[in-house]
Write a protein that holds these residues in place. Structure first.
Motif, PDB file in Angstrom:
ATOM      1  N   ALA A  81       0.835  -1.266  -0.089  1.00 52.64           N
ATOM      2  CA  ALA A  81       0.097  -0.020  -0.019  1.00 52.64           C
ATOM      3  C   ALA A  81       0.749   1.427   0.082  1.00 52.64           C
ATOM      4  N   LEU A  82       2.123   1.174   0.809  1.00 49.91           N
ATOM      5  CA  LEU A  82       2.856   2.521   0.605  1.00 49.91           C
ATOM      6  C   LEU A  82       3.379   2.566  -0.805  1.00 49.91           C
ATOM      7  N   THR A  83       3.371   1.985  -1.465  1.00 45.83           N
ATOM      8  CA  THR A  83       3.913   2.177  -2.851  1.00 45.83           C
ATOM      9  C   THR A  83       3.174   3.031  -3.586  1.00 45.83           C
ATOM     10  N   THR A  84       1.725   3.294  -3.269  1.00 45.67           N
ATOM     11  CA  THR A  84       0.765   4.099  -3.859  1.00 45.67           C
ATOM     12  C   THR A  84       0.050   5.046  -2.958  1.00 45.67           C
ATOM     13  N   GLN A  85       0.894   5.349  -1.861  1.00 44.64           N
ATOM     14  CA  GLN A  85       0.669   6.497  -0.950  1.00 44.64           C
ATOM     15  C   GLN A  85      -0.739   6.179  -0.131  1.00 44.64           C
ATOM     16  N   GLU A  86      -0.620   4.902   0.175  1.00 49.54           N
ATOM     17  CA  GLU A  86      -1.958   4.347   1.040  1.00 49.54           C
ATOM     18  C   GLU A  86      -1.520   3.675   2.299  1.00 49.54           C
ATOM     19  N   LEU A  87      -2.368   3.512   3.366  1.00 51.55           N
ATOM     20  CA  LEU A  87      -2.110   2.819   4.422  1.00 51.55           C
ATOM     21  C   LEU A  87      -3.045   1.755   4.516  1.00 51.55           C
ATOM     22  N   VAL A  88      -2.893   0.813   5.435  1.00 48.54           N
ATOM     23  CA  VAL A  88      -4.078  -0.326   5.909  1.00 48.54           C
ATOM     24  C   VAL A  88      -4.534  -0.129   6.987  1.00 48.54           C
ATOM     25  N   SER A  89      -5.596  -0.908   7.437  1.00 49.46           N
ATOM     26  CA  SER A  89      -5.847  -1.271   8.607  1.00 49.46           C
ATOM     27  C   SER A  89      -6.570  -2.635   8.897  1.00 49.46           C
ATOM     28  N   THR A  90      -6.659  -3.431   9.782  1.00 54.41           N
ATOM     29  CA  THR A  90      -7.219  -4.978   9.842  1.00 54.41           C
ATOM     30  C   THR A  90      -8.552  -4.634   9.866  1.00 54.41           C
ATOM     31  N   VAL A  91      -9.195  -5.420   9.049  1.00 54.11           N
ATOM     32  CA  VAL A  91     -10.601  -5.732   8.882  1.00 54.11           C
ATOM     33  C   VAL A  91     -10.823  -6.971   9.810  1.00 54.11           C
ATOM     34  N   GLU A  92     -10.131  -8.097   9.693  1.00 56.68           N
ATOM     35  CA  GLU A  92     -10.080  -9.358  10.091  1.00 56.68           C
ATOM     36  C   GLU A  92      -8.869 -10.294  10.143  1.00 56.68           C
ATOM     37  N   PHE A  93      -8.767 -11.172  10.968  1.00 54.98           N
ATOM     38  CA  PHE A  93      -7.670 -12.181  10.544  1.00 54.98           C
ATOM     39  C   PHE A  93      -7.973 -13.115  11.309  1.00 54.98           C
ATOM     40  N   LYS A  94      -7.600 -14.561  11.197  1.00 59.69           N
ATOM     41  CA  LYS A  94      -7.903 -15.925  11.701  1.00 59.69           C
ATOM     42  C   LYS A  94      -6.394 -16.362  11.801  1.00 59.69           C
ATOM     43  N   MET A  95      -6.407 -17.147  12.586  1.00 61.03           N
ATOM     44  CA  MET A  95      -5.032 -17.912  13.047  1.00 61.03           C
ATOM     45  C   MET A  95      -5.344 -19.473  13.327  1.00 61.03           C
ATOM     46  N   ASN A  96      -4.305 -19.992  12.936  1.00 59.77           N
ATOM     47  CA  ASN A  96      -4.214 -21.533  13.565  1.00 59.77           C
ATOM     48  C   ASN A  96      -2.960 -21.705  14.233  1.00 59.77           C
ATOM     49  N   TYR A  97      -3.125 -22.262  15.545  1.00 60.08           N
ATOM     50  CA  TYR A  97      -2.043 -22.448  16.435  1.00 60.08           C
ATOM     51  C   TYR A  97      -1.757 -23.938  16.214  1.00 60.08           C
ATOM     52  N   LEU A  98      -0.324 -24.126  15.785  1.00 63.47           N
ATOM     53  CA  LEU A  98      -0.061 -25.427  15.472  1.00 63.47           C
ATOM     54  C   LEU A  98       0.912 -26.345  16.470  1.00 63.47           C
ATOM     55  N   HIS A  99       1.860 -25.195  17.174  1.00 62.16           N
ATOM     56  CA  HIS A  99       2.559 -25.808  18.294  1.00 62.16           C
ATOM     57  C   HIS A  99       2.889 -24.846  19.376  1.00 62.16           C
ATOM     58  N   ALA A 100       3.210 -25.494  20.569  1.00 64.99           N
ATOM     59  CA  ALA A 100       3.366 -24.467  21.651  1.00 64.99           C
ATOM     60  C   ALA A 100       4.870 -23.769  21.677  1.00 64.99           C
ATOM     61  N   LEU A 101       4.692 -22.721  22.069  1.00 65.01           N
ATOM     62  CA  LEU A 101       6.125 -22.156  22.041  1.00 65.01           C
ATOM     63  C   LEU A 101       6.516 -21.672  23.553  1.00 65.01           C
ATOM     64  N   HIS A 102       7.833 -21.672  23.893  1.00 63.78           N
ATOM     65  CA  HIS A 102       8.395 -21.427  25.341  1.00 63.78           C
ATOM     66  C   HIS A 102       9.514 -20.317  25.237  1.00 63.78           C
ATOM     67  N   LEU A 103       9.634 -19.682  26.419  1.00 59.51           N
ATOM     68  CA  LEU A 103      10.491 -18.935  26.608  1.00 59.51           C
ATOM     69  C   LEU A 103      12.026 -18.977  25.867  1.00 59.51           C
ATOM     70  N   HIS A 104      12.218 -17.891  25.144  1.00 64.57           N
ATOM     71  CA  HIS A 104      13.503 -18.082  24.314  1.00 64.57           C
ATOM     72  C   HIS A 104      13.334 -18.564  23.045  1.00 64.57           C
ATOM     73  N   ASP A 105      12.421 -19.119  22.505  1.00 68.32           N
ATOM     74  CA  ASP A 105      12.052 -19.488  21.377  1.00 68.32           C
ATOM     75  C   ASP A 105      12.049 -18.111  20.360  1.00 68.32           C
ATOM     76  N   ALA A 106      13.245 -18.613  19.293  1.00 68.70           N
ATOM     77  CA  ALA A 106      13.119 -17.518  18.327  1.00 68.70           C
ATOM     78  C   ALA A 106      12.311 -17.773  17.118  1.00 68.70           C
ATOM     79  N   LEU A 107      11.500 -16.715  16.771  1.00 62.72           N
ATOM     80  CA  LEU A 107      10.585 -16.912  15.734  1.00 62.72           C
ATOM     81  C   LEU A 107      10.808 -15.892  14.251  1.00 62.72           C
ATOM     82  N   LEU A 108      10.141 -16.253  13.270  1.00 60.04           N
ATOM     83  CA  LEU A 108      10.285 -15.698  12.163  1.00 60.04           C
ATOM     84  C   LEU A 108       8.928 -15.715  11.462  1.00 60.04           C
ATOM     85  N   ALA A 109       8.351 -14.662  11.381  1.00 59.59           N
ATOM     86  CA  ALA A 109       6.728 -14.441  10.516  1.00 59.59           C
ATOM     87  C   ALA A 109       6.981 -14.005   9.385  1.00 59.59           C
ATOM     88  N   ARG A 110       6.632 -14.659   8.406  1.00 63.73           N
ATOM     89  CA  ARG A 110       6.639 -14.220   6.951  1.00 63.73           C
ATOM     90  C   ARG A 110       5.261 -14.302   6.359  1.00 63.73           C
TER      91      ARG A 110
END
Length: 162
Positions: A81-110
């Motif tokens: 959106a920034l490439t056309t001088q626009e912004l975005v706002s969240t309308v909705e999102f859903k997610m599925n949790y697949l595995h538990a996470l613990h202290l010091h786990d390193a994450l990458l969200a793509r």
């Protein structure tokens, strides 16, 4: 309402806009989230699970992961959106949790834009737990819808444009 941007005003480089966003993103800073944008329509956030993210001894609260998911989905949409001088706002999102996470786990969200219409953007994301020497493990998947609107509706434009 802010004054409209002149149509011939040049956009700064995407890297400069991402750097400005990182400086103003208090949520990301408070949660130790680091954003990079390889190309418009794609975003990567890195985060390590901290004590503040725990809901029980050594186990991450789902809300911490949901915040990372929304950020990655939204950053992918925003980077386009920034490439056309626009912004975005969240309308909705859903997610599925697949595995538990613990202290010091390193994450990458793509996050990646799957569809960009005139009014709505749809993004998908996978969050991975990174373990050196092992294959990355998908710990959550999500899908989000975002409203696009002109940048001049927010003071954000004053911070982003020269």
């Amino acid at each position: 309402m802010s004054e409209a941007l002149p149509p011939n005003r040049p956009l700064p480089e995407l890297a400069a806009m991402v750097a400005a966003y990182n400086r103003m993103n208090q949520y990301g800073q408070a949660n130790g989230m680091a954003l990079t944008v390889p190309v418009p329509g794609q975003a990567e956030y890195r985060m390590t699970i901290q004590e503040a993210h725990l809901s029980s001894p050594n186990t991450c609260h789902g809300g911490a992961l949901a915040g990372l998911m929304d950020a990655a989905l939204g950053a992918a949409a925003l980077s386009l959106a920034l490439t056309t001088q626009e912004l975005v706002s969240t309308v909705e999102f859903k997610m599925n949790y697949l595995h538990a996470l613990h202290l010091h786990d390193a994450l990458l969200a793509r996050g990646i834009v799957d569809h960009a219409g005139n009014k709505l953007v749809v993004s998908s994301c996978v969050i991975y737990r990174l373990v050196p020497g092992h294959e990355d493990l998908a710990v959550a998947r999500g899908l989000g819808t975002f409203n696009r609107y002109p940048m001049d509706k927010r003071d954000f434009a004053k911070l982003m444009l020269p």
